[in-house]
Design an enzyme around this catalytic site. Sequence first.
Site, PDB file in Angstrom:
ATOM      1  N   LYS A  60       0.820  -1.222   0.000  1.00  0.00           N
ATOM      2  CA  LYS A  60       0.000   0.000   0.000  1.00  0.00           C
ATOM      3  C   LYS A  60       0.854   1.273   0.000  1.00  0.00           C
ATOM      4  O   LYS A  60       0.642   2.172  -0.808  1.00  0.00           O
ATOM      5  CB  LYS A  60      -0.893  -0.030   1.255  1.00  0.00           C
ATOM      6  CG  LYS A  60      -2.022   0.954   1.268  1.00  0.00           C
ATOM      7  CD  LYS A  60      -2.785   0.925   2.608  1.00  0.00           C
ATOM      8  CE  LYS A  60      -3.431  -0.409   2.900  1.00  0.00           C
ATOM      9  NZ  LYS A  60      -4.251  -0.376   4.151  1.00  0.00           N
TER      10      LYS A  60
ATOM     11  N   LYS B 234       2.157  -4.053  10.849  1.00  0.00           N
ATOM     12  CA  LYS B 234       0.831  -4.045  11.468  1.00  0.00           C
ATOM     13  C   LYS B 234       0.956  -4.574  12.875  1.00  0.00           C
ATOM     14  O   LYS B 234       1.842  -5.377  13.170  1.00  0.00           O
ATOM     15  CB  LYS B 234      -0.119  -4.943  10.668  1.00  0.00           C
ATOM     16  CG  LYS B 234      -1.572  -4.623  10.887  1.00  0.00           C
ATOM     17  CD  LYS B 234      -1.957  -3.422  10.055  1.00  0.00           C
ATOM     18  CE  LYS B 234      -3.420  -3.164   9.987  1.00  0.00           C
ATOM     19  NZ  LYS B 234      -3.724  -2.339   8.794  1.00  0.00           N
TER      20      LYS B 234
HETATM   21  N1  GLU Z   1      -4.767   1.087   9.580  1.00  0.00           N
HETATM   22  C1  GLU Z   1      -4.766   1.882   8.383  1.00  0.00           C
HETATM   23  C2  GLU Z   1      -4.500   1.000   7.163  1.00  0.00           C
HETATM   24  O1  GLU Z   1      -4.774  -0.162   7.173  1.00  0.00           O
HETATM   25  C3  GLU Z   1      -3.864   3.091   8.496  1.00  0.00           C
HETATM   26  C4  GLU Z   1      -2.413   2.841   8.705  1.00  0.00           C
HETATM   27  C5  GLU Z   1      -1.584   4.085   9.000  1.00  0.00           C
HETATM   28  O2  GLU Z   1      -2.139   5.175   8.957  1.00  0.00           O
HETATM   29  O3  GLU Z   1      -0.404   3.915   9.274  1.00  0.00           O
HETATM   30  O4  GLU Z   1      -4.090   1.468   6.145  1.00  0.00           O
END
Ligand code: GLU
Length: 431
Positions: free
Chosen positions: A93, A105
Amino acid sequence: MSVSTPYTRFQTTLTQVMDMLSLSPEERTHFEKPQHIHKADILIRRDDGTEQSFPSFRVQFNNARGPYKGGIRFHHDADEEEVKALAALMSIKTAVVNIPFGGAKGGVQCDPKDLSSKEVQAISRAYVRAMLQNIGPDIDCPAPDVNTNPAIMAWMRDEYEKETRTYSPAVITGKPVSYGGSLGRDTATARGGFFILQEMMDRDAIDPSELKVVIQGFGNAGAHMANFLHGAGYTIVAISDSQGGIYSPEGIDPVRVEKYKRKTGAVAGEYCDYSGGSVCDLDRMKMDGVQHVSNAELLELPCDILIPAALDNVITAENAAKIQARYILELANGPTTPEADEILKEKKVKIIPDVLANAGGVTVSYFEWTQGRSGEQWTAQQVDSELRRIILEGYKSVRREARRKGMTYRQAAFSVGIKRMSEAMRVRGWI
Ligand code: GLU
């Protein structure tokens, strides 16, 4: 048949795309497993005086492009396999939207519905103490995810600063605006998805007022998305939360749903009482032209756009053939299985994959991180226009890759991400 887990599902798409790109065995090793898996049982004292421990994880998948980045979820299903898959998706991402981060994560296996605010605070602080050596503004910056929010991010930043005796607003993002947060972070995940959808409808010359939308989930992403779409003239025909949802072919006003959700705790709260099972006022529903639907039924309703905005693994081989939407915008992480992907490709359903569709959240996290490091404060307009620029750049690179290589948007997003990660690893001399 081997069992499918969130991580094996990630690997299915990964392998497909690595094959299409003819990646060398050496390159492949960097994508096949995370760089680090940190685990800790965190112990807190419950309000009744007893002690309880909760399994917790931080998986750091890859940091070739910058510090690890990704949220922390509090959920009873959060386990190593799930957190691993989500960390891997984060790496793709951040590369798809080309922001200078890697992917990670975190998760705590707990059920926040059974915990008081004091207990949630104790878990949040204990998590930071357990992971202290592995996080930091230049190392790994957590953020909110399922069931975590700005208040939790504030406790975590506070704990980190206390333990390290530093001033470190950039250690974590998604904080309250009054404590180093960025304007627009709360709506960012939905906003990014909305920008992509608007761009697609413009390109396909489709008028939003002709479009019916179904949204699964009424958390941060789903609720804000409902408001943006309603405001832009789309008709929301169904919406749900974990307890179920409502369907109204004539359209639903999300502001009204939000009012009842706040009052009763349920999206269907205007019509249904879940306190002792599920009892709905059928006369009133009939009068308003509304039906009660389960989360499974909701996915198969007639609509043009389906937006899964809750949990993973909901569009599967079992229901994919029955999906009526022409577009699926994945605000949730991992909602569609690889088997469902195949079926939907045959049906010519266009899927805007999670690693692009919900990248608005981490993009504004990047703005928050830069603001934390520079001491600057951006206006809401600055955040909005930079988010639009970055997410549409990501969308364009995915669309271009899909067209050139005859890939689905998911494969194309993985391809763009893998190539950018490989490039960083190459210049760093890792491969
Ligand atoms: N938890 C969100 C995601 O899955 C945001 C992650 C972030 O802002 O670092 O993209």
